[in-house]
Design a protein around this motif. Sequence first.
Motif, mmCIF file in Angstrom:
data_model
loop_
_atom_site.group_PDB
_atom_site.id
_atom_site.type_symbol
_atom_site.label_atom_id
_atom_site.label_comp_id
_atom_site.label_asym_id
_atom_site.label_seq_id
_atom_site.Cartn_x
_atom_site.Cartn_y
_atom_site.Cartn_z
ATOM 1 N N UNK A 1 -51.050 -12.101 14.607
ATOM 2 C CA UNK A 1 -52.165 -12.924 14.175
ATOM 3 C C UNK A 1 -53.400 -12.106 13.813
ATOM 4 N N UNK A 2 -53.321 -10.810 13.952
ATOM 5 C CA UNK A 2 -54.436 -9.949 13.554
ATOM 6 C C UNK A 2 -54.377 -9.630 12.068
ATOM 7 N N UNK A 3 -53.256 -9.943 11.437
ATOM 8 C CA UNK A 3 -53.090 -9.705 10.004
ATOM 9 C C UNK A 3 -54.240 -10.341 9.231
ATOM 10 N N UNK A 4 -55.008 -9.546 8.528
ATOM 11 C CA UNK A 4 -56.219 -10.039 7.870
ATOM 12 C C UNK A 4 -55.930 -10.946 6.684
ATOM 13 N N UNK A 5 -54.684 -10.950 6.172
ATOM 14 C CA UNK A 5 -54.339 -11.795 5.040
ATOM 15 C C UNK A 5 -53.709 -13.120 5.463
ATOM 16 N N UNK B 1 -42.972 -14.270 23.629
ATOM 17 C CA UNK B 1 -44.391 -14.416 23.317
ATOM 18 C C UNK B 1 -44.660 -14.065 21.849
ATOM 19 N N UNK B 2 -45.820 -14.506 21.373
ATOM 20 C CA UNK B 2 -46.266 -14.114 20.036
ATOM 21 C C UNK B 2 -46.806 -12.693 20.112
ATOM 22 N N UNK C 1 -52.376 -15.444 21.872
ATOM 23 C CA UNK C 1 -53.185 -14.268 21.520
ATOM 24 C C UNK C 1 -54.657 -14.639 21.434
ATOM 25 N N UNK C 2 -55.500 -13.747 21.899
ATOM 26 C CA UNK C 2 -56.936 -14.017 21.900
ATOM 27 C C UNK C 2 -57.647 -13.476 20.674
#
Length: 908
Positions: free
Chosen positions: A529-533, A523-524, A549-550
């Motif tokens: 994907x929460x990385x703000x950059x 899984x991812x 991911x949600x």
Amino acid sequence: MSRCEECEYDSVLPTWTNDTKSDCCQWENIKCNRTSRRLTGLSLYTSYYLEISLLNLSLLHPFEEVRSLDLSNSRLNGLVDDVEGYKSLRRLRNLQILNFSSNEFNNSIFPFLNAATSLTTLSLRRNNMYGPIPLKELKNLTNLEQLDLSGNRIDGSMPVREFPYLKKLKALDLSSNGIYSSMEWQGLKNLTNLEVLSLGYNYFDGPIPIEVFCEMKNLRELDLRGSSFVGQLPLCFGNLNKLRFLDLSSNQLTGNIPPSFSSLESLEYLSLSDNSFEGFFSLNPLTNLTKLKVFMISSKDDMVQVKIESTWQPLFQLSVLVLRLCSLDKIPNFLVFQKNLRLVDLSENRVSGIIPAWLLENNPELEVLQLKNNSFTSFQMPTTVHNLQVLDFSENDIGGLFPDNVGRVLPSLVHLNGSINEFQGNFPSSIGEMKNISFLNLAYNNLSGELPQSFVSGCFSLRTLQLSHNKFSGHFLPRRTNFTSLSVLRIDNNLFTGKIGVGLLYLVSLSVLDMSNNFLEGAIPPTLMVNEHLYFLDLSANLLSGALPSHIGSSLWPSYFLHNNNFTGPVPGTLLESVQILDLRNNKLSGSIPQFVNTEDMSILLLSGNNLTGYIPRAMCELSNIRLLDLSNNKLNGFIPSCLNNLSFGLGGNDDQLDYMATFYSFENFYLGFYKTTFTVEDFRLDYLTHLKIEIQFAAKHRYDSYTGAFEINEGTLDYMYGLDLSSNELTGVIPAELGDLFKLRALNLSHNFLSSHIPDSFSKLQDIESLDLSYNMLQGSIPHQLTNLTSLAVFNVSYNNLSGIIPQGKQFNTFDENSYLGNPLLCGPPTDTSCETKKNSEENANGGEEDDKEVAIDMLVFYWSTAATYVTALIGILVLMCVDCSWRRAWLRLVDAFIASAKSKLA
């Protein structure tokens, strides 16, 4: 004046004080002469005030001895009080240097500046000044020696006839404006003391005005780059024997270097790059220029062949040599005698063989070596440590093992590009010793094996790493690394396996991550994907699974490519919000398309090849900036929302190719200053752009065309392709006529559904349509003749419906073959074999037979009814007679008895 006594004013900077006993020489941005302790400079470099007005200069009254005032980059935008501002500047009677660059001034500033009569240097570069410039307003600045008006908007002609007011002017910069060829060149002759003239990046569009420049005998610097000059190099330039700097690059000059250039004995800098030179080009006129330090030449179209004889030994010692696109077939021999080189660029030639070690060994100060796009087959490392910072030998034919000692011999490298070669073997472990390396690109080689631990733990300055299209294997970053500054990571098209490594989650500065076309599984990680950059994420074509991911980071307009994996579960509604591109094609996603709120940013949404069910949500109608919408190959049902006509699908474009063009800087430019002029520092720059290619498969001119374009990150504009694909679903009902309002649509695919009714006449408004596929539905009626006006239509498919009538002809419809109409037996005319005349006769005959049959049927029906009625009537009559005792009944009975007796006698 060692202390600011009797100073009553508001503080200009937050750290300044009203304390009259304070030593102002200790204040922020104040510089005082060490011996006299007099105030010699005042600077406001940053925007402490977002809108500072010139009225604030009245606060500088105590600093009447100030000589240098720098208010650049302070967003100054005008005059609050002309009179007070004028008086304030006039009181600074010793002011010599005034820098108002990079503000928001317009032409109204000139009368105010006229009060600073002591000025010798004035910079107004990069403001909002529009032409013509009122230079006569500066007539009192008789001491002015340097004037910088570059980077404004002085469009039109330049009133140089007004320059006589500035009799002492020695340096003038009018570059990067919009000055036309109508410039009053003759006015420059009045500037008899002019030594520096910069006119680069304007629109003169004609021959160089030699009658002006060749009379300016005191010129030391002449910058004419990028100004659309044509013709040959002026012969008379050889008479400017004081000239030190001459830049004629980025024009359309032809011819050769005139022999008279051999008289430019003071020349240090000569740039002829990016011109239209053709044929043989000789450098012999430069042989005796002993002071030449910088020489650059290249041609636009690779039509020039620089001729350098093997015995040529010039007298100069260069620091910069650029010979790009010069048709060189070997490294010039004269380089063996150069000992002071700092930059060498021989890119885009035909040089083959070995990159010699002596090029570095003979030039210990060499910082930049660019040899890209040649035919070199081998790279020879120097025997001793060298301080080279930039090495680019990409796009050659260099094979064998990558030098394993590269990190020990070249430990100072900041930029290393060895991509698009034929290197084999393992990743060189010594690269981990490059503590300053920021950019490393070894993509498109045949390197293999795992990445060494010394590399992932040693290169803590690395910002861009590109290892795409190799054969690297193993787990990628299974543990924490020192890549804390990494911004761009591309390892796509390799053989990496396993789950997404833990070390990847610590790359907090990542903006671009491409791990596509590997064998990653699992899984991812939600935190990825929460990385703000994170702006660009491509994990496509792997073996990833699990739920999506949600939650995503706060990066502006991110783009996610997650197609061709095994993701399951629903599409998170949060994933559809605040993204620019989302590609989830060919997974195993299920459920309905969620309702989502934020629809302004999305430009591409691709959900085809999943198991999505339910209706098309009305939220789709709010995708105001959508360019590609693909919901095909799912199990969507219900009607097509008529509100889809609200979709934008672009405002232009003229190609069937998907391009996402933008510019992404992974970090600040690396630059190297190598020559200083009066106004600027000529430097070498490396813009660290990230070039990404994405592939979008969309049914357009052919059923499964691929549209591949360059994807360069950040302020994106997606051009050329606008499409809607709802094919291979379970959609029912009519085709909404409102879809005809999508007049910029280039591809529309509604095939393989259960759509009924007619083809809307409104489709004739789809003037940009190139592909229209309505096949495999239940459409009825005729094909609208108005569709023949669609002059861009290249693909038209209505096969396997229930259409009837004559197939329209003319224009684009004459190019379609019978495959476009298969499965419609009631269609006739070209390109089918069914003649509409024959079909008409047969239909008429068939219609006639039907009428006869109908008449026969009607006659038999009348016969049956009439017979039945007669029988019933007779029977009723007999019964009535039998029931009534009258002479008629008795006569009828006697007649019956006689008939019976007669019959018996005959039988006997």
